[in-house]
Design a protein around this motif. Structure first.
Motif, short mmCIF file in Angstrom:
data_model
loop_
_atom_site.label_atom_id
_atom_site.label_comp_id
_atom_site.label_asym_id
_atom_site.label_seq_id
_atom_site.Cartn_x
_atom_site.Cartn_y
_atom_site.Cartn_z
N ALA A 80 0.86 -1.18 0.00
CA ALA A 80 0.00 0.00 0.00
C ALA A 80 0.89 1.23 0.00
CB ALA A 80 -0.92 0.02 1.22
N CYS A 133 -0.19 5.15 -9.71
CA CYS A 133 -0.67 3.77 -9.64
C CYS A 133 -1.31 3.34 -10.95
CB CYS A 133 -1.65 3.62 -8.48
SG CYS A 133 -0.86 3.55 -6.86
N TYR A 138 -0.96 -0.44 -10.76
CA TYR A 138 -1.02 -0.86 -9.36
C TYR A 138 -2.44 -0.69 -8.84
CZ TYR A 138 4.09 -0.13 -9.48
OH TYR A 138 5.42 -0.16 -9.79
N ASP A 139 -2.94 -1.68 -8.10
CA ASP A 139 -4.31 -1.58 -7.60
C ASP A 139 -4.39 -1.66 -6.08
OD1 ASP A 139 -3.70 -4.22 -7.20
OD2 ASP A 139 -5.38 -5.04 -8.37
N PRO A 141 -4.18 -0.32 -2.01
CA PRO A 141 -4.82 0.83 -1.36
C PRO A 141 -3.87 2.03 -1.19
CG PRO A 141 -5.15 -1.19 -0.10
CD PRO A 141 -4.11 -1.48 -1.11
N ASN A 189 -7.79 1.61 -7.26
CA ASN A 189 -7.31 1.74 -5.87
C ASN A 189 -8.39 2.25 -4.94
OD1 ASN A 189 -5.30 2.78 -8.03
ND2 ASN A 189 -4.01 1.80 -6.50
#
Length: 209
Positions: A80, A133, A138-139, A141, A189
């Motif tokens: 994260a 992200c 990118y996924d 949080p 995200n």
């Protein structure tokens, strides 16, 4: 029947679908990104049922930021990013940054800008993280300790009352670009509230308090 299978039950008084849930994952889905969500965990179904029926006001813990949190929520770990801003005076000289949650490795830093506010920096930090992200697919949080920033991102609009004519010109341009990005992009995200009162300072904190 439930008590034989589970040791914890999660009451959601205010969320996407209020009710009693038997896993934190199911509860989390109901309260993540839900403004002023109200929820809490209990050790037995009987306690949870009684609490749910009696209402949230007698059972919830309210933080200093007036957000509703459950003291038993585990501190986040794993992949994260965390973001934060710092401002010398408000308005004043402002900067923001993003770091990896576990390693605290610096992922980006912008500023300082000569005249801005902490809320503007928090907002821009979240959007900056979202854009990076998406660019890298990118996924995971993104955490922010600013409820205002999270709300502004959800509305796709920087809610500052600082007049554009008083801002650092570069900063105002960044705000316009951030708003335009939010209006023309989607992202996977989740943008989540960092619960400082329980977990301590967010890893992206500048440490100047």
């Amino acid at each position: 029947m439930f008590e034989k299978k589970k040791s914890k039950f999660y009451v959601v008084w205010k969320g996407i679908t209020p009710g009693i849930y038997t896993t934190w994952a199911d509860c989390k889905e109901q309260v993540d990104d839900f403004a002023d969500a109200k929820y809490k965990s209990y050790e037995s179904f009987a306690e949870a049922k009684a609490a749910y029926e009696s209402g949230a006001s007698k059972n919830i813990y309210k933080s200093k930021a007036n957000t509703i949190v459950d003291k038993s929520i585990p501190k986040p770990t794993g992949k994260a990013w965390c973001v934060d801003a710092a401002c010398s005076g408000n308005p004043g000289k402002m900067e923001y940054q993003g770091v990896e949650l576990d390693s605290k490795h610096l992922m980006f830093h912008k500023g300082p800008f000569n005249y801005g506010t902490n809320n503007i920096g928090e907002f821009l930090a979240v959007v900056h993280a979202l854009a990076l992200c998406k660019k890298n697919n990118y996924d995971f949080p993104i955490y922010s300790d600013s409820l205002n920033a999270i709300i502004w991102v959800g509305k796709k609009k920087c809610g500052t009352k600082l007049a554009p004519s008083k801002m650092d010109p570069e900063l105002y341009d960044l705000i316009l670009r951030a708003e335009a990005w939010l209006k023309t992009n989607t992202y996977k995200n989740k943008v989540l509230k960092w619960v400082t009162e329980i977990w301590g300072e967010i890893p992206a904190d500048f440490g100047r308090k």
